[in-house]
Design a protein around this motif. Structure first.
Motif, PDB file in Angstrom:
ATOM      1  N   LEU A 194       0.844  -1.187   0.000  1.00 46.82           N
ATOM      2  CA  LEU A 194       0.000   0.000   0.000  1.00 46.82           C
ATOM      3  C   LEU A 194       0.882   1.241   0.000  1.00 46.82           C
ATOM      4  N   GLN A 195       0.807   1.998  -1.075  1.00 48.40           N
ATOM      5  CA  GLN A 195       1.512   3.270  -1.218  1.00 48.40           C
ATOM      6  C   GLN A 195       3.017   3.158  -1.008  1.00 48.40           C
ATOM      7  N   GLY A 196       3.569   2.002  -1.333  1.00 48.47           N
ATOM      8  CA  GLY A 196       5.010   1.815  -1.281  1.00 48.47           C
ATOM      9  C   GLY A 196       5.615   1.702   0.104  1.00 48.47           C
ATOM     10  N   SER A 197       4.785   1.777   1.154  1.00 51.42           N
ATOM     11  CA  SER A 197       5.375   1.789   2.495  1.00 51.42           C
ATOM     12  C   SER A 197       4.891   0.685   3.414  1.00 51.42           C
ATOM     13  N   GLY A 198       3.788   0.076   3.125  1.00 54.20           N
ATOM     14  CA  GLY A 198       3.290  -0.992   3.977  1.00 54.20           C
ATOM     15  C   GLY A 198       3.193  -2.284   3.202  1.00 54.20           C
ATOM     16  N   PHE A 199       3.608  -3.378   3.834  1.00 49.64           N
ATOM     17  CA  PHE A 199       3.587  -4.690   3.207  1.00 49.64           C
ATOM     18  C   PHE A 199       2.733  -5.614   4.068  1.00 49.64           C
ATOM     19  N   TYR A 200       1.766  -6.288   3.431  1.00 50.66           N
ATOM     20  CA  TYR A 200       0.776  -7.061   4.169  1.00 50.66           C
ATOM     21  C   TYR A 200       0.544  -8.400   3.487  1.00 50.66           C
ATOM     22  N   ARG A 201       0.423  -9.457   4.306  1.00 47.07           N
ATOM     23  CA  ARG A 201       0.111 -10.801   3.808  1.00 47.07           C
ATOM     24  C   ARG A 201      -1.301 -11.133   4.282  1.00 47.07           C
ATOM     25  N   HIS A 244      -3.338  -5.861  10.906  1.00 45.61           N
ATOM     26  CA  HIS A 244      -3.162  -7.189  11.513  1.00 45.61           C
ATOM     27  C   HIS A 244      -2.313  -8.121  10.631  1.00 45.61           C
ATOM     28  N   TYR A 245      -2.230  -7.823   9.335  1.00 42.60           N
ATOM     29  CA  TYR A 245      -1.558  -8.693   8.366  1.00 42.60           C
ATOM     30  C   TYR A 245      -0.202  -8.137   7.929  1.00 42.60           C
ATOM     31  N   LYS A 246       0.268  -7.106   8.610  1.00 45.20           N
ATOM     32  CA  LYS A 246       1.527  -6.461   8.250  1.00 45.20           C
ATOM     33  C   LYS A 246       2.693  -7.422   8.459  1.00 45.20           C
ATOM     34  N   VAL A 247       3.623  -7.395   7.504  1.00 42.96           N
ATOM     35  CA  VAL A 247       4.841  -8.195   7.636  1.00 42.96           C
ATOM     36  C   VAL A 247       6.015  -7.242   7.800  1.00 42.96           C
ATOM     37  N   PRO A 248       6.998  -7.640   8.602  1.00 40.29           N
ATOM     38  CA  PRO A 248       8.124  -6.736   8.859  1.00 40.29           C
ATOM     39  C   PRO A 248       8.999  -6.532   7.632  1.00 40.29           C
ATOM     40  N   ARG A 249       9.564  -5.342   7.544  1.00 43.87           N
ATOM     41  CA  ARG A 249      10.552  -5.055   6.512  1.00 43.87           C
ATOM     42  C   ARG A 249      11.810  -4.562   7.197  1.00 43.87           C
ATOM     43  N   LYS A 250      12.859  -5.335   7.040  1.00 41.22           N
ATOM     44  CA  LYS A 250      14.171  -4.934   7.558  1.00 41.22           C
ATOM     45  C   LYS A 250      15.056  -4.791   6.330  1.00 41.22           C
ATOM     46  N   SER A 251      16.008  -5.666   6.119  1.00 39.53           N
ATOM     47  CA  SER A 251      16.779  -5.620   4.877  1.00 39.53           C
ATOM     48  C   SER A 251      15.950  -6.179   3.715  1.00 39.53           C
ATOM     49  N   ILE A 252      14.982  -7.033   4.048  1.00 38.59           N
ATOM     50  CA  ILE A 252      14.030  -7.570   3.070  1.00 38.59           C
ATOM     51  C   ILE A 252      12.643  -7.511   3.692  1.00 38.59           C
ATOM     52  N   VAL A 253      11.641  -7.755   2.876  1.00 39.81           N
ATOM     53  CA  VAL A 253      10.285  -7.918   3.410  1.00 39.81           C
ATOM     54  C   VAL A 253      10.161  -9.373   3.844  1.00 39.81           C
ATOM     55  N   HIS A 254       9.917  -9.588   5.101  1.00 40.80           N
ATOM     56  CA  HIS A 254       9.834 -10.951   5.648  1.00 40.80           C
ATOM     57  C   HIS A 254       8.427 -11.501   5.430  1.00 40.80           C
TER      58      HIS A 254
END
Length: 170
Positions: A117-124, A149-159
């Motif tokens: 979503l908008q390049g900043s949030g990653f969700y499964r 609730h479905y957000k996945v962490p992003r560190k060096s990669i999106v987990h």
């Protein structure tokens, strides 16, 4: 509004999202936790432009973007969707993709929609949640709040597989 510019910008953002996913999938493959590949788009070349480019047409409707297997043997299939909007609509998944996701889910595969979503949030988002969006949220879209609730962490990669039970078969 220049439609062609927006279409190109959306395509570029979608490709960026796919590159992020590719790096994540390489990480899981290197760890021996999953082997997941991008599903090739079914297309036929109709003209070779002679300069290393070509014109093509799609030969059938698209399947979900990624298919593979988790260590331990469980199948996984997911569709990746990117939007610059503040919400993701249920109908961005095509009927053909729904059919595949339902078929795999009925065989106990891990099925979900990976959303950026908008390049900043990653969700499964699990497929069961996605297809029941109207019942769960009262509408056929999800906002950042619905997705949290479905957000996945992003560190060096999106987990993107964090939280799924993975088996180390080494």
């Amino acid at each position: 509004m220049d439609y062609s510019y927006n279409n190109c910008a959306n395509r570029a953002q979608g490709q960026y999202f796919e590159e992020i996913i590719a790096r994540s999938l390489e990480y899981y493959l290197e760890k021996g936790w999953a082997s997941i590949e991008k599903t090739p788009e079914p297309m036929k070349t109709i003209k070779n432009n002679g300069d290393g480019t070509f014109q093509a047409v799609f030969t059938k409707k698209a399947q979900p973007d990624y298919k593979g297997v988790l260590s331990g043997g469980q199948a996984i299939i997911f569709e990746a969707k990117y939007t610059e909007k503040d919400r993701i609509y249920q109908n961005v998944v095509t009927k053909e993709q729904e059919t595949y996701l339902e078929r795999y889910a009925s065989l106990n595969a891990r099925c979900f929609i990976m959303v950026c979503l908008q390049g900043s949030g990653f969700y499964r988002v699990p497929w069961t949640v996605w297809k029941g969006m109207k019942e769960a949220f009262g509408h056929k879209y999800m906002t950042r709040i619905n997705l949290e609730h479905y957000k996945v962490p992003r560190k060096s990669i999106v987990h993107l597989l964090d939280g799924l039970e993975l088996f180390d078969c080494s």
